[in-house]
Motif scaffolding. Structure first.
Motif, mmCIF file in Angstrom:
data_model
loop_
_atom_site.group_PDB
_atom_site.id
_atom_site.type_symbol
_atom_site.label_atom_id
_atom_site.label_comp_id
_atom_site.label_asym_id
_atom_site.label_seq_id
_atom_site.Cartn_x
_atom_site.Cartn_y
_atom_site.Cartn_z
ATOM 1 N N MET A 147 2.811 3.189 -3.648
ATOM 2 C CA MET A 147 3.165 2.368 -2.498
ATOM 3 C C MET A 147 1.905 1.988 -1.708
ATOM 4 S SD MET A 147 5.540 3.486 0.692
ATOM 5 C CE MET A 147 4.348 4.705 1.171
ATOM 6 N N LEU A 148 1.028 2.983 -1.494
ATOM 7 C CA LEU A 148 -0.226 2.740 -0.770
ATOM 8 C C LEU A 148 -1.091 1.719 -1.498
ATOM 9 C CD1 LEU A 148 -1.165 6.395 0.194
ATOM 10 C CD2 LEU A 148 -0.594 4.569 1.767
ATOM 11 N N LYS A 149 -1.110 1.814 -2.832
ATOM 12 C CA LYS A 149 -1.910 0.880 -3.626
ATOM 13 C C LYS A 149 -1.395 -0.540 -3.479
ATOM 14 C CE LYS A 149 -3.834 3.449 -7.495
ATOM 15 N NZ LYS A 149 -3.500 3.837 -8.872
ATOM 16 N N GLU A 150 -0.079 -0.676 -3.456
ATOM 17 C CA GLU A 150 0.503 -2.003 -3.299
ATOM 18 C C GLU A 150 0.103 -2.591 -1.947
ATOM 19 O OE1 GLU A 150 4.732 -2.325 -4.271
ATOM 20 O OE2 GLU A 150 4.754 -4.208 -3.174
ATOM 21 N N ALA A 151 0.110 -1.750 -0.910
ATOM 22 C CA ALA A 151 -0.291 -2.204 0.417
ATOM 23 C C ALA A 151 -1.761 -2.630 0.412
ATOM 24 C CB ALA A 151 -0.054 -1.106 1.437
ATOM 25 N N ARG A 152 -2.605 -1.823 -0.221
ATOM 26 C CA ARG A 152 -4.033 -2.126 -0.285
ATOM 27 C C ARG A 152 -4.308 -3.428 -1.039
ATOM 28 N NH1 ARG A 152 -8.379 1.314 0.142
ATOM 29 N NH2 ARG A 152 -7.535 1.279 2.221
ATOM 30 N N GLU A 153 -3.605 -3.607 -2.154
ATOM 31 C CA GLU A 153 -3.800 -4.826 -2.955
ATOM 32 C C GLU A 153 -3.438 -6.086 -2.188
ATOM 33 O OE1 GLU A 153 -1.597 -4.266 -6.561
ATOM 34 O OE2 GLU A 153 -2.961 -2.668 -7.190
ATOM 35 N N ASN A 154 -2.460 -5.968 -1.288
ATOM 36 C CA ASN A 154 -2.043 -7.133 -0.513
ATOM 37 C C ASN A 154 -2.815 -7.269 0.794
ATOM 38 O OD1 ASN A 154 0.016 -8.209 -2.256
ATOM 39 N ND2 ASN A 154 1.176 -6.385 -1.792
ATOM 40 N N GLY A 155 -3.808 -6.400 1.004
ATOM 41 C CA GLY A 155 -4.680 -6.523 2.156
ATOM 42 C C GLY A 155 -4.160 -5.914 3.447
ATOM 43 N N PHE A 156 -3.220 -4.991 3.349
ATOM 44 C CA PHE A 156 -2.707 -4.353 4.563
ATOM 45 C C PHE A 156 -3.391 -3.006 4.788
ATOM 46 C CE2 PHE A 156 0.784 -7.099 3.146
ATOM 47 C CZ PHE A 156 0.949 -7.853 4.283
ATOM 48 N N ASP A 157 -3.418 -2.538 6.039
ATOM 49 C CA ASP A 157 -4.086 -1.258 6.287
ATOM 50 C C ASP A 157 -3.207 -0.241 7.010
ATOM 51 O OD1 ASP A 157 -4.096 -2.406 8.741
ATOM 52 O OD2 ASP A 157 -6.261 -2.529 8.958
ATOM 53 N N ALA A 158 -1.914 -0.490 7.075
ATOM 54 C CA ALA A 158 -1.016 0.498 7.678
ATOM 55 C C ALA A 158 0.400 0.291 7.146
ATOM 56 C CB ALA A 158 -1.030 0.364 9.199
ATOM 57 N N ILE A 159 1.158 1.381 7.100
ATOM 58 C CA ILE A 159 2.563 1.299 6.663
ATOM 59 C C ILE A 159 3.406 2.084 7.666
ATOM 60 C CG2 ILE A 159 4.203 1.701 4.782
ATOM 61 C CD1 ILE A 159 1.887 1.915 2.873
ATOM 62 N N CYS A 160 4.519 1.501 8.088
ATOM 63 C CA CYS A 160 5.422 2.259 8.939
ATOM 64 C C CYS A 160 6.827 2.267 8.347
ATOM 65 C CB CYS A 160 5.417 1.738 10.370
ATOM 66 S SG CYS A 160 6.339 0.232 10.591
ATOM 67 N N ASN A 161 7.670 3.101 8.930
ATOM 68 C CA ASN A 161 9.057 3.266 8.469
ATOM 69 C C ASN A 161 9.129 3.647 6.978
ATOM 70 O OD1 ASN A 161 11.747 3.426 8.952
ATOM 71 N ND2 ASN A 161 12.136 1.253 8.945
ATOM 72 N N ILE A 162 8.321 4.619 6.597
ATOM 73 C CA ILE A 162 8.321 5.066 5.202
ATOM 74 C C ILE A 162 9.551 5.926 4.942
ATOM 75 C CG2 ILE A 162 7.097 6.455 3.485
ATOM 76 C CD1 ILE A 162 4.505 5.638 4.856
ATOM 77 N N ARG A 163 10.218 5.646 3.840
ATOM 78 C CA ARG A 163 11.388 6.429 3.431
ATOM 79 C C ARG A 163 11.209 6.902 1.995
ATOM 80 N NH1 ARG A 163 12.148 6.534 7.919
ATOM 81 N NH2 ARG A 163 13.719 5.595 9.246
#
Lengths: 148, 108
Positions: A110-126
């Motif tokens: 999940m973190l890798k997908e966020a990184r690949e799309n250029g994001f640096d934070a994730i909230c509401n993780i389930r």
């Protein structure tokens, strides 16, 4: 003849038991080492399970759903060990390790997908777990966003 | 279409709530994959065939949910949740559900 049959059946069981023990342990060690290495590179992504976005969000970029999941099977040795545990009760360490690995892998994907799309934070993780043919499936999902 | 697991979409204003939308799919496993998985059950490790199968299934569930949202006239789905369950020993159900809304981009 009966002796031969007995020998073959217990022999194959022991062989599977040994193969499971050796390769299972090796696989787990290698997997955990890889996960630890990848985690280090992704540590700068802020992760929360809060429902609201923090105040420092860059709202010009629309957040995106990111998911990661994996199906992992237990090895033969641990399966037998766990079924023995079912007789006496207590904590089933082999399954604890399996689910820990699966959950870690799912969150790293999940973190890798966020990184690949250029994001640096994730909230509401389930997290969600389901058991699938002697293994477990773990799914992780959240909303990736960019901070200011 | 915006699909997000939170209740709000930063930078967008939710003007109308259209209601609950859901999509599901039930997938049976492939016999070839099952044999490969049988070997993996001896040594342990990731069942890549199953991982791919479930990725595909989940995407389909999500697409069905999105088309339902479109039918209702929404352009975004908020508060998305996933659920997985084993129906029989050979098949798994994937489900995605959320709330369809109409969102408008906020002017700065």
């Amino acid at each position: 003849m009966e002796e031969l049959e007995f020998f073959i059946s217990t022999g194959s069981f022991l062989v599977l038991f040994m193969i499971g023990f050796i390769f299972g342990r090796l696989n787990e060690k290698r997997h955990l080492a890889r996960l630890a290495k990848e985690q280090k590179e992704l540590n700068d992504i802020l992760c929360t399970d809060l429902k609201r976005y923090p105040a420092d969000i860059d709202s010009s970029i629309t957040p995106v759903l990111v998911t990661g999941h994996v199906v992992i099977a237990n090895d033969y040795f641990k399966m037998i060990a766990a079924s023995l545990r079912n007789i006496f009760g207590g904590s089933v360490k082999s399954y604890e390790a399996l689910i820990h690995r699966a959950r870690w892998e799912a969150s790293i994907r999940m973190l890798k997908e966020a990184r690949e799309n250029g994001f640096d934070a994730i909230c509401n993780i389930r997290f969600e777990t389901a058991n699938i043919s002697n293994g477990v499936e773990v799914l992780a999902w959240g909303s990736a966003f960019k901070r200011k | 279409m915006i699909v997000i697991s939170t209740e709000t979409i930063p930078g967008w204003k939710i003007t109308e709530v259209k209601g609950l939308v859901q999509g599901n799919t039930v997938r049976a496993k492939h016999i070839g994959r099952d044999i490969a998985a049988g070997f993996k059950n001896i040594v342990g490790g990731e069942l890549k065939g199953y991982t791919e199968l479930l990725t595909e299934a989940r995407r389909e569930a999500l697409e069905r949910m999105m088309s339902q949202a479109k039918e209702l006239g929404g352009n975004a789905v908020v508060n998305l949740r996933y659920a997985t369950s084993m129906i029989t020993s050979g098949a798994a159900e994937m489900m995605a559900y959320g709330t369809a809304v109409v969102a408008v981009k906020e002017q700065e």
